[in-house]
Every structure is written in structure tokens, then in C-alpha cells.
Design a protein around this motif. Sequence first.
Motif, PDB file in Angstrom:
ATOM      1  N   ARG A 177       0.833  -1.205   0.000  1.00  0.00           N
ATOM      2  CA  ARG A 177       0.000   0.000   0.000  1.00  0.00           C
ATOM      3  C   ARG A 177       0.871   1.260   0.000  1.00  0.00           C
ATOM      4  O   ARG A 177       0.547   2.245  -0.680  1.00  0.00           O
ATOM      5  CB  ARG A 177      -0.924  -0.014   1.211  1.00  0.00           C
ATOM      6  CG  ARG A 177      -1.893   1.153   1.234  1.00  0.00           C
ATOM      7  CD  ARG A 177      -2.766   1.140   2.464  1.00  0.00           C
ATOM      8  NE  ARG A 177      -3.697   2.260   2.457  1.00  0.00           N
ATOM      9  CZ  ARG A 177      -4.519   2.573   3.450  1.00  0.00           C
ATOM     10  NH1 ARG A 177      -4.533   1.826   4.548  1.00  0.00           N
ATOM     11  NH2 ARG A 177      -5.329   3.611   3.370  1.00  0.00           N
ATOM     12  N   THR A 181       0.593   3.924  -2.963  1.00  0.00           N
ATOM     13  CA  THR A 181       0.093   5.249  -2.590  1.00  0.00           C
ATOM     14  C   THR A 181       1.106   6.335  -2.925  1.00  0.00           C
ATOM     15  O   THR A 181       0.750   7.390  -3.479  1.00  0.00           O
ATOM     16  CB  THR A 181      -0.249   5.283  -1.092  1.00  0.00           C
ATOM     17  OG1 THR A 181      -1.229   4.282  -0.806  1.00  0.00           O
ATOM     18  CG2 THR A 181      -0.794   6.640  -0.687  1.00  0.00           C
ATOM     19  N   ASN A 185       0.449   9.242  -5.566  1.00  0.00           N
ATOM     20  CA  ASN A 185       0.518  10.623  -5.085  1.00  0.00           C
ATOM     21  C   ASN A 185       1.564  11.430  -5.852  1.00  0.00           C
ATOM     22  O   ASN A 185       1.357  12.613  -6.165  1.00  0.00           O
ATOM     23  CB  ASN A 185       0.827  10.657  -3.591  1.00  0.00           C
ATOM     24  CG  ASN A 185      -0.351  10.213  -2.746  1.00  0.00           C
ATOM     25  OD1 ASN A 185      -1.476  10.148  -3.233  1.00  0.00           O
ATOM     26  ND2 ASN A 185      -0.103   9.899  -1.488  1.00  0.00           N
ATOM     27  N   ASP A 210     -10.709  10.127  -4.797  1.00  0.00           N
ATOM     28  CA  ASP A 210     -10.398   9.857  -3.392  1.00  0.00           C
ATOM     29  C   ASP A 210     -10.662   8.407  -3.032  1.00  0.00           C
ATOM     30  O   ASP A 210      -9.894   7.785  -2.295  1.00  0.00           O
ATOM     31  CB  ASP A 210     -11.229  10.782  -2.495  1.00  0.00           C
ATOM     32  CG  ASP A 210     -12.721  10.617  -2.739  1.00  0.00           C
ATOM     33  OD1 ASP A 210     -13.123  10.507  -3.913  1.00  0.00           O
ATOM     34  OD2 ASP A 210     -13.485  10.577  -1.760  1.00  0.00           O
ATOM     35  N   GLN A 211     -11.754   7.834  -3.567  1.00  0.00           N
ATOM     36  CA  GLN A 211     -12.071   6.429  -3.303  1.00  0.00           C
ATOM     37  C   GLN A 211     -10.986   5.518  -3.868  1.00  0.00           C
ATOM     38  O   GLN A 211     -10.562   4.556  -3.228  1.00  0.00           O
ATOM     39  CB  GLN A 211     -13.429   6.099  -3.928  1.00  0.00           C
ATOM     40  CG  GLN A 211     -13.806   4.616  -3.928  1.00  0.00           C
ATOM     41  CD  GLN A 211     -14.328   4.148  -2.599  1.00  0.00           C
ATOM     42  OE1 GLN A 211     -14.588   4.962  -1.723  1.00  0.00           O
ATOM     43  NE2 GLN A 211     -14.475   2.853  -2.436  1.00  0.00           N
ATOM     44  N   VAL A 213      -7.787   6.294  -4.595  1.00  0.00           N
ATOM     45  CA  VAL A 213      -6.475   6.491  -3.970  1.00  0.00           C
ATOM     46  C   VAL A 213      -6.437   5.900  -2.561  1.00  0.00           C
ATOM     47  O   VAL A 213      -5.386   5.434  -2.113  1.00  0.00           O
ATOM     48  CB  VAL A 213      -6.120   7.995  -3.935  1.00  0.00           C
ATOM     49  CG1 VAL A 213      -4.841   8.238  -3.151  1.00  0.00           C
ATOM     50  CG2 VAL A 213      -5.965   8.529  -5.359  1.00  0.00           C
ATOM     51  N   THR A 214      -7.551   5.900  -1.872  1.00  0.00           N
ATOM     52  CA  THR A 214      -7.568   5.432  -0.475  1.00  0.00           C
ATOM     53  C   THR A 214      -8.085   4.002  -0.371  1.00  0.00           C
ATOM     54  O   THR A 214      -7.314   3.067  -0.190  1.00  0.00           O
ATOM     55  CB  THR A 214      -8.420   6.383   0.383  1.00  0.00           C
ATOM     56  OG1 THR A 214      -9.744   6.492  -0.178  1.00  0.00           O
ATOM     57  CG2 THR A 214      -7.799   7.760   0.443  1.00  0.00           C
ATOM     58  N   ALA A 215      -9.382   3.832  -0.499  1.00  0.00           N
ATOM     59  CA  ALA A 215     -10.002   2.530  -0.224  1.00  0.00           C
ATOM     60  C   ALA A 215      -9.594   1.468  -1.243  1.00  0.00           C
ATOM     61  O   ALA A 215      -9.301   0.326  -0.865  1.00  0.00           O
ATOM     62  CB  ALA A 215     -11.519   2.680  -0.188  1.00  0.00           C
ATOM     63  N   GLU A 218      -6.056   0.257  -0.748  1.00  0.00           N
ATOM     64  CA  GLU A 218      -5.977  -0.533   0.490  1.00  0.00           C
ATOM     65  C   GLU A 218      -6.561  -1.931   0.266  1.00  0.00           C
ATOM     66  O   GLU A 218      -5.983  -2.938   0.697  1.00  0.00           O
ATOM     67  CB  GLU A 218      -6.734   0.203   1.600  1.00  0.00           C
ATOM     68  CG  GLU A 218      -6.577  -0.413   2.990  1.00  0.00           C
ATOM     69  CD  GLU A 218      -7.606  -1.464   3.285  1.00  0.00           C
ATOM     70  OE1 GLU A 218      -7.324  -2.372   4.089  1.00  0.00           O
ATOM     71  OE2 GLU A 218      -8.696  -1.402   2.692  1.00  0.00           O
ATOM     72  N   ARG A 290     -19.569   8.192  -1.210  1.00  0.00           N
ATOM     73  CA  ARG A 290     -18.603   9.092  -0.581  1.00  0.00           C
ATOM     74  C   ARG A 290     -18.615  10.465  -1.261  1.00  0.00           C
ATOM     75  O   ARG A 290     -18.556  11.502  -0.596  1.00  0.00           O
ATOM     76  CB  ARG A 290     -17.200   8.484  -0.665  1.00  0.00           C
ATOM     77  CG  ARG A 290     -16.125   9.332  -0.006  1.00  0.00           C
ATOM     78  CD  ARG A 290     -14.741   8.748  -0.266  1.00  0.00           C
ATOM     79  NE  ARG A 290     -14.621   7.447   0.355  1.00  0.00           N
ATOM     80  CZ  ARG A 290     -13.534   7.031   1.009  1.00  0.00           C
ATOM     81  NH1 ARG A 290     -12.513   7.839   1.134  1.00  0.00           N
ATOM     82  NH2 ARG A 290     -13.474   5.835   1.514  1.00  0.00           N
TER      83      ARG A 290
END
Length: 719
Positions: A177, A181, A185, A210-211, A213-215, A218, A290
Motif C-alpha cells: 500500500r 500510494t 501521489n 479519493d475512493q 487512492v484510499t479505499a 488498500e 462518498r
Amino acid sequence: MGGQSKLLPPTLMEFLNSVSSSTNQHKFNGFLAVLIGASAVAAIANYRKKKQEASVLHSVTKKAASETGSEVAKRGPRVAVNAVFFKRLLNILKICVPKFYSKETVYITILTILLVARTILSVMIAEITGANAEAMVSRDWNKFGQGVLRFFLVTIPASAVNSGLKYTTSVLSLLFRRRLTIHVNNEYLRGVNFYKACNLGGDSRIDSADQRVTADIEKFSTAISELYTSLSKPTLDVILFTKKLSSITGWQGPLMMYSYFILSGILKKFVMPPLGRLTALESELEGNYRTAHQRLIANSEEIAFYDGSEKERTIINTLFLNIFRHSSYVYYLKCLIGVFDGLLMKYWASIVGYAVMASPMLFGTANSSGKSATELTNDYIRNSSYLMGLAAAVGQLVLVGNKITSLAGNTSRVSELLEMVKHLDKVGNEPFEIKEESHAVIAEQEKEQFANSSENEKEFLAYWRNKCDSLRNAALEREKNLPTRTRIAPSSKGGTVVRGDKIEFDNVDIVSPEGKLLVRGLTFECPPGRNVMVTGPNGCGKSSLFRVIGELWPLHCGKLIKPRNEDFLFVPQKPYQVLGTLRDQIIYPHTPAQMKASGVTDKDLESLLDLVDPAHIIKGQWQMDEIKDWIQTFSGGQKQRVAMARLFYHKPQFAILDECTSAVSEEVEGKIYETCKQIGITLFTVSHRRVLQKYHDYQLRFDGSGGYEFIKIDHNTDT
């Protein structure tokens, strides 16, 4: 049986005895058959119901996505376990493990060692268990005690290895991750790529960035690290347990097991649902949910002025229910798959396992003849452990297909993110395409349309004013006996808010939430028909004045007379675009049902659009039922035109215009102010443009130091 009767209740004991009797055995078997058949019918019926609900959701999601340009399928090939998936997965893994000498390689090596150690320990435990059973049957207590001691010693490293596997897998997921990430980024935040992704639209836009890049990163990192464990350990188990079983049962035992698993795998392939596509859709739905919350936060003030909480609640709840229905369908599918996997890989495989364990005696292999009962017990217990280990390993390998299919969805989302981020540098620098009709041509068309303004338009405005007034009067009549509705709870402190047909401030201090006094002792009156222009330097309290009127801020002191919240509307410079159709943009915060109940038709909405868009660009380009990402679709001028059509639709007594005509032509701007006068909308306009003074009667000027002046505009000096 007598010992059992002491442990079980008498009624349960009688039931078990009756079932075990030969006379009732056939009846019980028949009852089980009926129960299983009824359960199967109920499961199929429930599956068809959930599938139908999911199909409706998927079709709506696909239609909306195709119209907004955010569909996963439009970003790349169909989500499936194919050559494209493996190519994408390899590209992502090159980012996760950039070189051989890396921290990720160290942890992968440690994980591999732990997996080998766990398999070896499983074989040792099987050997010890078989030997202990043989010692117990032969009553060799000395040998039995030694076996128990060996078992005790083996459990210590076995427990440490199991815990180490979980820890190493989690750390490996975290390392993957981190790599992904940081890579995303670095690309996403290079130069102005983040701006291009959010504002330029078209192929450059990343939906739910955002969804992703994050969830999504992960989920992918967790899935790929767990997949390595799920794939490596069963493979090692299969190799070792096959070798052990072959040396004991001969080649017939493993052959029977593998033949069964091959047939099971072929059968499973035909019934396996598209979990990869469903996983990708779930991520998309989560991203939409979201995004709706982010829009609510980013546009909270505009939504509050529109009193749009009910509409936003409906939108957000609908998006969540989409997730709920889709997830319920997926969970039910996984439940059915689990039932199927349990039958194939566990229970029915055990039946084949009995034949494997009996094969040495059936085929006379591995010196099975002449063995004593204790030796046969040892063989049985040991072979059972080997067989259970082999069955579990092969079953896990078959079930890895489920994880790979789900991983395909996560891989698709992450890969699309990487591809789009990489694409930004090139696409974002390409010049924009010139549309067929330029602003100059449109402006000429608008001038011509205004010059040819017909009597039909005047008749429509008169009809619309009368219609809206009658609806307002009916609403006032219904609310006579109802308590006054306010946006903030009344307080014993502060000023007094009174409902009336005008806006009047009497010795009111405007104080910000930080405690700063913006305006002291504000006193002025604005009856219907008196347009007021509000001016002053930045931060002087212009917008704060309307927050007090809209009851977003509490009244600090003094007295405020104001109409109902429904009787005034706030139109900001960047109007809020709700999620939904073109119709929703005009009638917000009303719903289509409320619009229909008011007797308003789409033809009325088109007439309102014609007032602000005489060239018919909006109406000619999109239908009322069309769903788009309107924030990206509309130009700045189109957003302001639609916002003014929204103002005409609601026709409040008072309207607050905050630089909301800055992106339209002077002709359209003049038409907007004239239309407001014709249908009876009193205006508060925040602007520094002197050209707008001719549409106003008074000027409220703040000096930025707490002072103000309320003066009548001398139209003889207008330029």
C-alpha cells in the motif's frame, strides 16, 4: 446410551431413540428430503428475487455511468480474469516490488519460509498423532507419554509460525500500500495534474479519485498479500501430502482425489458468478456514496439556503440503499457459493477420502496385508491427517479462484487509476476543441431573440406569476394553524425573529462565529418591490447579512422581520448542481413528484429555460430526463442560466443574487432582472458593478469597520 440419557433432556432422548429405530428411519429420511427440497426451492426463489433487484440497480448504474462518462467499462476492457488482468496485475506488482533487493522481497522471503515451516509442522503433527493413536491402542503408555511430549513441543513453534504468518502478511500488505500510494501521489500531485483530473473533464477526469487512492488501493494491497499466502501454502501442502500419501497408498489414492477435484473445478467454472465485475461495481457505488457526502460538505451553505436537506437526504439514502442492495446480492451469492464449495470440497470430498484410505486394503498395496490392528490404527489416523491436509489444500487452491476473481475487480480499479494518472501529463496539455458555435454567434442569436420577444412570453410570465402566487397562498392557508418552522432552535439569548411579508432589521448586530463584530446596529426596511444593492469591501458582512436572514446564523441582538424560509432564495456566483437529471437542476430542492403535484410540466420548465437561454443551447443539447455530471458538463454561463431558471421556477418573494450573473451576456443579464420585476421577485444583489444600479432602488453599503449606510439610488446619475 444410558450415559447419554443423563446428559440429554428426556424429550430429546425419546426423539433420538425414535429416529434411530428402523421403523421410523424411512419416515425421517423422507422428512429430510422434503426439508432439503423446500430449502432449495426457497433459496432459488430468493436468489431470483435478489438477482432481479440487482439487475435493475446495475442497469440504472450502467445508464447513469455511460451518460456521465464514469463507467468502469468505458475506462478499459471488461473486468475478468484474462490476459488483460494478468498484464495489469504484473504492472502493479512492478510498482509494489520495484527491485529484487527491497524490503518487500525480504518479507516475501520470510513469508515463504514460514509457509514451508507450517507445512512441515503439519506433516510432523500428523505423524505424531498417528503414533500416539497406535501407542494408545497397544497400551504402550511409555511410548504414548513420549508422543504427547513431542506433540507439546511441536505446538510451540507451530503457534509461533501461525501468528508470524498473519503478522508478515499484514506488514506485506502495508508495504504494498505504501509503494502504490506514494507512486500515485507523486503522479497525481505532479504539477497541476490534480486540477486536470477534477476540472478539465473528458478523458482527463478521474471519477471518485479519493475512493480509488484510499479505499481501492488498500483493498488491493490486502487482497494481493493474502492471495500469496492462499496460493503458496496449499501448493506446498499438495506437494508434500501427495508425496506422503503416494508412499503409503500408492498412486491410486492421489489419483482418485485429483480426478475428483478436477471434475469439481470444471463444474464450479460453469456456476461461478462474475465476482470481479461485482467487486468493481461495489467500489464504484461506494465512491458515489462518498462523493455525495463530499458534495454535501463542499456546498453546505448553498444547500442550507435552498433548504435542500430533505432532497440531499433522499439522494444520499438512495446511494446507500444501492450499496445495501448490491452488497446483499453479492453476500447471498457468496453464501450460495459457500454451500456449493462446502459440498464439493469438504463433505463430498470426504466420501472420496474414505475410498482413498481404504485403497491400500482394497488394492493390496503398501504392504497392508498382515498388519496388526494397532498398525492399521496408526495408518488410519495418519492417512486421515494427510488426506484432510491434502483435501484442504486442494480445496483452498480451488477457492483461490474466488479470490482471484474478486482481485480482478480491485486490480481493474487501481490499474485504471494508474493509467489515468499517467495519461494526465499528455492529455491535460492538449488545446481545447473549439465548439461549433462561438460566444459571439450565440450572443447575436440572443439579441435577435430578445428583439423578437413575443406576446406569448408575456402571457407565459403573467400565467406563471399567477400560478406561483396561488400556490403560495394555498401553502400559507395550510400553515395557518401550524407552528412556525425555523432552521435553528429558538434561544433565550439573542434577538427576536418575527415572521412577516417584508425584511426589516431593527438595531441588529451581525457577529461572526469567531466573535467578530461585522456590522453594528443595522436598521433598514425592505418591503416587497424594493430592490436593494449590497456593496462593501471583502469581509465586511455582505454574505453574513444573508446568513442571518436565512437563519444559518443566530440573531445576536435586535429584531428581524422576515418572510418564511420558502419565500426567499439564495443564488450564489457558483450555483449548486445537484446529482440527477436536467429537470432536477431546475426544480431543486423539489422532487419530480412535488413538481407534478404543483401542476408544473416539462413544457413550463422549457419556457423558463427559454427566458435565460434564448438561443436554446441547453434545451437543444440535453433532455429533461438526461443524467450528467452537471458540474463538469455545464459551462460557467450555463450554470448561472440554469440557476436563474431555478429562481423563476420557485418564484420566491425575495431573492439574494451574489454575483450570479457575471458569466452571462449583458442582454441575458438585463432580461433576468426584467423578468424578476415582471413576476414579482424582490432582489438583494451583491455586486460592485454600477451598471446594475438601474435595476435597484436602494443601496446598502458596508464600510468594513462595523458601519453602514442605507441610501436611495439616484437613477439620474446612472451611466
